[in-house]
Design a protein around this motif. Structure first.
Motif, mmCIF file in Angstrom:
data_model
loop_
_atom_site.group_PDB
_atom_site.id
_atom_site.type_symbol
_atom_site.label_atom_id
_atom_site.label_comp_id
_atom_site.label_asym_id
_atom_site.label_seq_id
_atom_site.Cartn_x
_atom_site.Cartn_y
_atom_site.Cartn_z
ATOM 1 N N ALA A 49 0.843 -1.206 0.000
ATOM 2 C CA ALA A 49 0.000 0.000 0.000
ATOM 3 C C ALA A 49 0.875 1.251 0.000
ATOM 4 O O ALA A 49 0.572 2.244 -0.671
ATOM 5 N N ASP A 50 1.984 1.169 0.733
ATOM 6 C CA ASP A 50 2.903 2.306 0.816
ATOM 7 C C ASP A 50 3.522 2.590 -0.555
ATOM 8 O O ASP A 50 3.647 3.735 -0.981
ATOM 9 N N GLU A 84 2.210 1.925 -3.402
ATOM 10 C CA GLU A 84 1.166 2.502 -4.241
ATOM 11 C C GLU A 84 0.965 3.986 -3.899
ATOM 12 O O GLU A 84 0.824 4.820 -4.785
ATOM 13 N N ARG A 85 0.986 4.265 -2.611
ATOM 14 C CA ARG A 85 0.786 5.645 -2.163
ATOM 15 C C ARG A 85 1.891 6.558 -2.711
ATOM 16 O O ARG A 85 1.656 7.702 -3.083
ATOM 17 N N ARG A 86 3.099 6.017 -2.791
ATOM 18 C CA ARG A 86 4.205 6.806 -3.342
ATOM 19 C C ARG A 86 4.239 6.742 -4.871
ATOM 20 O O ARG A 86 5.231 7.104 -5.490
ATOM 21 N N ASN A 87 3.143 6.217 -5.425
ATOM 22 C CA ASN A 87 3.034 6.104 -6.883
ATOM 23 C C ASN A 87 4.213 5.329 -7.483
ATOM 24 O O ASN A 87 4.712 5.665 -8.544
#
Ligand SMILES: [Zn+2]
Length: 337
Positions: free
Chosen positions: A47-48, A50-53
């Protein structure tokens, strides 16, 4: 037909794709569960990301992440799962042929049996490929900053598995800590043993690294090579020697080689007449796929359909395949393009 649909239906070829880096969050979480890693921790990690693209900021941070995901591959069954999932993804994207890189150097570094790991992955990929119409060959990659001796073992194993679809030997990793001149003899030996050769270069170092990969190692293809664009003489060298560059746009953004895809020197490289292929590199880690790379390239550089089909044509020409198979791929491309 809208461009996105056209790209989706185009029969594609991928030449720069790592088995370890192809694993998406779902596969990683599944492996983590098998290997008693904490699934919550893994889900948080994914998830992290993904959050940082899917941006790592720098190459070292990416190497750490790569080591982490490769570390989740524990048993031959894990390698088989990775091989099967990869082929399923390729089929869903209409990739008809792929040369998949196994970080053989990493398998040895983990003190695992390379025989068992490769045989499991290759068998699973071949089984899935036979069902889904995807042909996979393999490239064994050594880790250049681990030095010559481990690389020699990677080469020995690559030669041993030629009959099982290993077509090439290559090096990846830190160009600075593993300069090309260390590997001159190994590349000669690879050729003598009937293997093709590739090298990651011009990703973390400048054009001199691409020149060394071509002139000293005789690499037939260059992984990335984007920094060759900093020196027109090096671009002329790769063009004149007919060495294609395996361009991976999202990868270069993710590892911090460039800030945005639009900063990639692809237009300048093409203007010099260098042959280019488009690739996804580590699609699981970079949140991409070959289809997305085509869409990204089209959007960023306003490529025509003809140019996009040209990248597939280049990949067919640059593939380590017999002419008969190449002409089959070409026929498929012509009828869809
Ligand atoms: Zn790579």
């Amino acid at each position: 037909m809208p461009l996105e649909d056209w790209i989706a239906q185009l029969p594609k070829v991928e030449l720069h794709l790592h088995l370890e880096g192809s694993m998406g969050p779902q596969t990683l979480i599944e492996l983590g569960r098998r290997n008693r890693a904490d699934p919550t921790e893994l889900a948080r990690w994914a998830a992290d990301l993904e959050r940082r693209n899917f941006r790592f900021g720098n190459f070292q941070a990416f190497v750490e992440a790569y080591k982490f995901v490769a570390g989740l591959l524990d048993s031959p069954a894990d390698y088989a799962l990775a091989g099967k999932r990869l082929v399923e993804t390729l089929a869903a994207e209409n990739v008809r042929y792929a040369e998949v890189t196994l970080s053989a150097g990493m398998v040895l570094w983990k003190k695992q049996s390379l025989e068992a790991a490769f045989e499991a992955a290759a068998q699973a990929a071949a089984d899935a490929g036979a069902k889904l119409g995807v042909h996979v060959n393999w490239i064994f990659d050594a880790i250049r900053h681990f030095g010559v001796e481990p690389a020699r073992e990677v080469l020995r194993m690559a030669a041993r598995y030629r009959e099982r679809g290993v077509v090439a030997f290559g090096i990846g990793g830190d160009e600075r800590r593993g300069p090309a001149d260390l590997f001159v003899d190994l590349y000669r030996e690879a050729r003598d043993r009937g293997l093709h050769t590739t090298a990651h270069a011009g990703e973390t170092m400048g054009p001199e690294s691409v020149r060394a990969a071509v002139e000293l190692l005789g690499a037939e293809r260059i992984g990335h090579g984007l920094r060759a664009a900093e020196d027109r003489a090096v671009l002329a060298l790769v063009r004149d020697r007919g060495v294609p560059l395996e361009v991976c746009l999202s990868s270069n953004v993710a590892t911090g080689a460039i800030a945005e895809a639009s900063d990639h020197p692809l237009p300048a490289i093409l203007r010099e007449g260098v042959r280019v292929t488009l690739n996804s590199d580590d699609p699981g880690l970079f949140g991409t796929s070959l289809e997305r790379e085509f869409r990204l390239a089209a959007r960023t550089f306003d490529f025509s359909r003809e140019q996009l089909a040209g990248f597939v044509e280049n990949a067919i020409a640059a593939a380590f395949l017999a002419e008969r198979e190449k002409s089959e791929l070409r026929m498929g491309l012509e009828s869809a393009a």
